[in-house]
Scaffold this motif. Sequence first.
Motif, PDB file in Angstrom:
ATOM      1  N   ALA A  66       0.844  -1.192   0.000  1.00 21.60           N
ATOM      2  CA  ALA A  66       0.000   0.000   0.000  1.00 21.60           C
ATOM      3  C   ALA A  66       0.884   1.249   0.000  1.00 21.60           C
ATOM      4  CB  ALA A  66      -0.916   0.011   1.221  1.00 21.60           C
ATOM      5  N   PRO A  67       0.407   2.345  -0.571  1.00 18.82           N
ATOM      6  CA  PRO A  67       1.175   3.588  -0.523  1.00 18.82           C
ATOM      7  C   PRO A  67       1.281   4.131   0.907  1.00 18.82           C
ATOM      8  CG  PRO A  67      -0.559   3.673  -2.208  1.00 18.82           C
ATOM      9  CD  PRO A  67      -0.834   2.479  -1.351  1.00 18.82           C
ATOM     10  N   VAL A  68       2.406   4.758   1.172  1.00 16.80           N
ATOM     11  CA  VAL A  68       2.681   5.383   2.469  1.00 16.80           C
ATOM     12  C   VAL A  68       3.018   6.845   2.194  1.00 16.80           C
ATOM     13  CG1 VAL A  68       4.092   5.281   4.558  1.00 16.80           C
ATOM     14  CG2 VAL A  68       3.650   3.196   3.260  1.00 16.80           C
ATOM     15  N   TRP A  69       2.571   7.766   3.070  1.00 16.98           N
ATOM     16  CA  TRP A  69       2.787   9.185   2.831  1.00 16.98           C
ATOM     17  C   TRP A  69       3.124   9.927   4.124  1.00 16.98           C
ATOM     18  CZ3 TRP A  69      -0.535  12.192   5.601  1.00 16.98           C
ATOM     19  CH2 TRP A  69      -1.757  11.616   6.002  1.00 16.98           C
ATOM     20  N   ALA A  70       3.734  11.068   3.944  1.00 13.83           N
ATOM     21  CA  ALA A  70       4.018  11.992   5.045  1.00 13.83           C
ATOM     22  C   ALA A  70       3.739  13.406   4.563  1.00 13.83           C
ATOM     23  CB  ALA A  70       5.447  11.864   5.531  1.00 13.83           C
ATOM     24  N   GLN A  71       3.131  14.201   5.433  1.00 11.42           N
ATOM     25  CA  GLN A  71       2.835  15.599   5.127  1.00 11.42           C
ATOM     26  C   GLN A  71       3.853  16.476   5.837  1.00 11.42           C
ATOM     27  OE1 GLN A  71      -0.289  16.291   3.326  1.00 11.42           O
ATOM     28  NE2 GLN A  71       0.704  18.239   2.867  1.00 11.42           N
ATOM     29  N   LEU A  72       4.551  17.327   5.073  1.00 11.88           N
ATOM     30  CA  LEU A  72       5.529  18.254   5.622  1.00 11.88           C
ATOM     31  C   LEU A  72       5.041  19.679   5.443  1.00 11.88           C
ATOM     32  CD1 LEU A  72       8.815  16.714   4.122  1.00 11.88           C
ATOM     33  CD2 LEU A  72       7.766  16.202   6.334  1.00 11.88           C
ATOM     34  N   ARG A  73       5.254  20.496   6.453  1.00 12.80           N
ATOM     35  CA  ARG A  73       4.947  21.919   6.304  1.00 12.80           C
ATOM     36  C   ARG A  73       5.867  22.527   5.270  1.00 12.80           C
ATOM     37  NH1 ARG A  73       7.473  25.927   8.738  1.00 12.80           N
ATOM     38  NH2 ARG A  73       8.395  24.517  10.269  1.00 12.80           N
ATOM     39  N   ASP A  74       5.295  23.333   4.376  1.00 17.93           N
ATOM     40  CA  ASP A  74       6.094  23.976   3.331  1.00 17.93           C
ATOM     41  C   ASP A  74       7.079  24.982   3.946  1.00 17.93           C
ATOM     42  OD1 ASP A  74       4.879  22.552   1.337  1.00 17.93           O
ATOM     43  OD2 ASP A  74       3.320  24.064   1.020  1.00 17.93           O
TER      44      ASP A  74
END
Length: 256
Positions: free
Chosen positions: A248-256
């Motif tokens: 399955a895809p894995v993701w992380a959200q980073l502040r710009d």
Amino acid sequence: MKVATFNVNGIRGRMPRLLDWLRDAQPDIACLQEIKTGDATFPHEPLEAAGYHVIWHGQPRHHGVAILSRTAEPAEVRRGLPNDDADGQARYLEADVGPVRVACVYLPNGNPVPSNNFDYKLKWFERFNAHVNTLVGGEVVLCGDFNVVPTNEDIYNAGSWRFDAVLQPETRAAYQRLLAQGWIDSARFLNPKGRGELYTFWVNDHAFRRNAGFRMDFLLLSPSLRSRLRASGVDAEHRGREKPSDHAPVWAQLRD
């Protein structure tokens, strides 16, 4: 900025699933593993039509990695690891995407144990560790299928897989040496007690339906990115669609 990794297990056959996920998840940067096609036959046109710049390091029928970006065009830095010019397996691609260095990684599986495959896995892991140690001081994300289950908390039943290469003490020790350089496991950092909700691989559909999974796909951040980490997750629902990858895809959200 949303960064993701996805072992597609054959991009030509999984293109509908990949495009579904790109449309649903909208990652800004996506790293793909096991594209399983040569450079000349990589199907870049549908990805470009979906709004992505793409670079790839392919190999017919086996391995292969790619980096996609919706914003800046990836500027390739390196394909393949240093210190073994005879290694012809396409497992590593590194690029600058705007201000961030992105490394797409497909670490060897290593089965059976013992074997030449397992020896290759450990040697490759050490070459990888040595190279990325030179990157840890920058703004870097290591994305990929590392073919290691770091602890027994990262698998539904460690005893059932105790002879597999992904659980061997040597494999786990190599991963711990990697983390000791300062890399941050984004999913574990945000969810230190998590278990089944962090799984990224299921060996078949029956295992997926009962969530008998592993965690071995990671987004590792350099220390300078830690303060920018906002969220992470696994798009496990895509594992249950028609003709899916086994990951399955894995993701992380980073502040710009």
